[in-house]
Write a protein that holds these residues in place. Sequence first.
Motif, PDB file in Angstrom:
ATOM      1  N   LEU A  31       0.844  -1.187   0.000  1.00 24.06           N
ATOM      2  CA  LEU A  31       0.000   0.000   0.000  1.00 24.06           C
ATOM      3  C   LEU A  31       0.881   1.238   0.000  1.00 24.06           C
ATOM      4  O   LEU A  31       1.867   1.307   0.735  1.00 24.06           O
ATOM      5  CB  LEU A  31      -0.897   0.038   1.237  1.00 24.06           C
ATOM      6  CG  LEU A  31      -2.041  -0.958   1.301  1.00 24.06           C
ATOM      7  CD1 LEU A  31      -2.712  -0.899   2.667  1.00 24.06           C
ATOM      8  CD2 LEU A  31      -3.061  -0.683   0.205  1.00 24.06           C
ATOM      9  N   VAL A  32       0.502   2.201  -0.819  1.00 21.69           N
ATOM     10  CA  VAL A  32       1.072   3.548  -0.778  1.00 21.69           C
ATOM     11  C   VAL A  32      -0.124   4.430  -0.480  1.00 21.69           C
ATOM     12  O   VAL A  32      -0.980   4.633  -1.346  1.00 21.69           O
ATOM     13  CB  VAL A  32       1.743   3.940  -2.106  1.00 21.69           C
ATOM     14  CG1 VAL A  32       2.261   5.366  -2.033  1.00 21.69           C
ATOM     15  CG2 VAL A  32       2.861   2.975  -2.452  1.00 21.69           C
ATOM     16  N   GLY A  33      -0.205   4.882   0.761  1.00 19.03           N
ATOM     17  CA  GLY A  33      -1.439   5.539   1.194  1.00 19.03           C
ATOM     18  C   GLY A  33      -2.547   4.512   1.178  1.00 19.03           C
ATOM     19  O   GLY A  33      -2.439   3.457   1.792  1.00 19.03           O
ATOM     20  N   ASN A  34      -3.608   4.802   0.428  1.00 11.51           N
ATOM     21  CA  ASN A  34      -4.717   3.848   0.280  1.00 11.51           C
ATOM     22  C   ASN A  34      -4.700   3.151  -1.068  1.00 11.51           C
ATOM     23  O   ASN A  34      -5.652   2.480  -1.430  1.00 11.51           O
ATOM     24  CB  ASN A  34      -6.060   4.577   0.455  1.00 11.51           C
ATOM     25  CG  ASN A  34      -6.263   5.040   1.870  1.00 11.51           C
ATOM     26  OD1 ASN A  34      -5.852   4.381   2.809  1.00 11.51           O
ATOM     27  ND2 ASN A  34      -6.882   6.198   2.027  1.00 11.51           N
ATOM     28  N   HIS A  35      -3.615   3.303  -1.816  1.00  9.88           N
ATOM     29  CA  HIS A  35      -3.522   2.744  -3.165  1.00  9.88           C
ATOM     30  C   HIS A  35      -2.749   1.425  -3.143  1.00  9.88           C
ATOM     31  O   HIS A  35      -1.608   1.362  -2.689  1.00  9.88           O
ATOM     32  CB  HIS A  35      -2.825   3.758  -4.086  1.00  9.88           C
ATOM     33  CG  HIS A  35      -2.797   3.355  -5.510  1.00  9.88           C
ATOM     34  ND1 HIS A  35      -3.906   3.404  -6.326  1.00  9.88           N
ATOM     35  CD2 HIS A  35      -1.790   2.873  -6.272  1.00  9.88           C
ATOM     36  CE1 HIS A  35      -3.573   2.977  -7.531  1.00  9.88           C
ATOM     37  NE2 HIS A  35      -2.292   2.646  -7.529  1.00  9.88           N
TER      38      HIS A  35
END
Length: 85
Positions: A31-35
């Motif tokens: 996850l990168v943030g919520n992505h």
Amino acid sequence: MHLTKEINQEINLINTDYFTKGEYIYMAMGLVGNHRVCIAVAYKIDYCIKKALQFTEVDPNVKFTHINKVKVGEKEAEKRFEWEP
């Protein structure tokens, strides 16, 4: 780093005659943030973990969450291995 029982079993499997390199790919997901992102792809789970951990060491914004085992040519994961840091 803590390898789960399931990941250890898969590592043991790749060191047997039953394992055929190229039949499956292992995709490390994060996850990168919520992505949701794919951070590593390999033919063997141990190498996939190695590359995913290298990625997360360089970028603290990436969180390694799990590994998907996908039969080559398919779109859906056959198995999911949770990652426990």
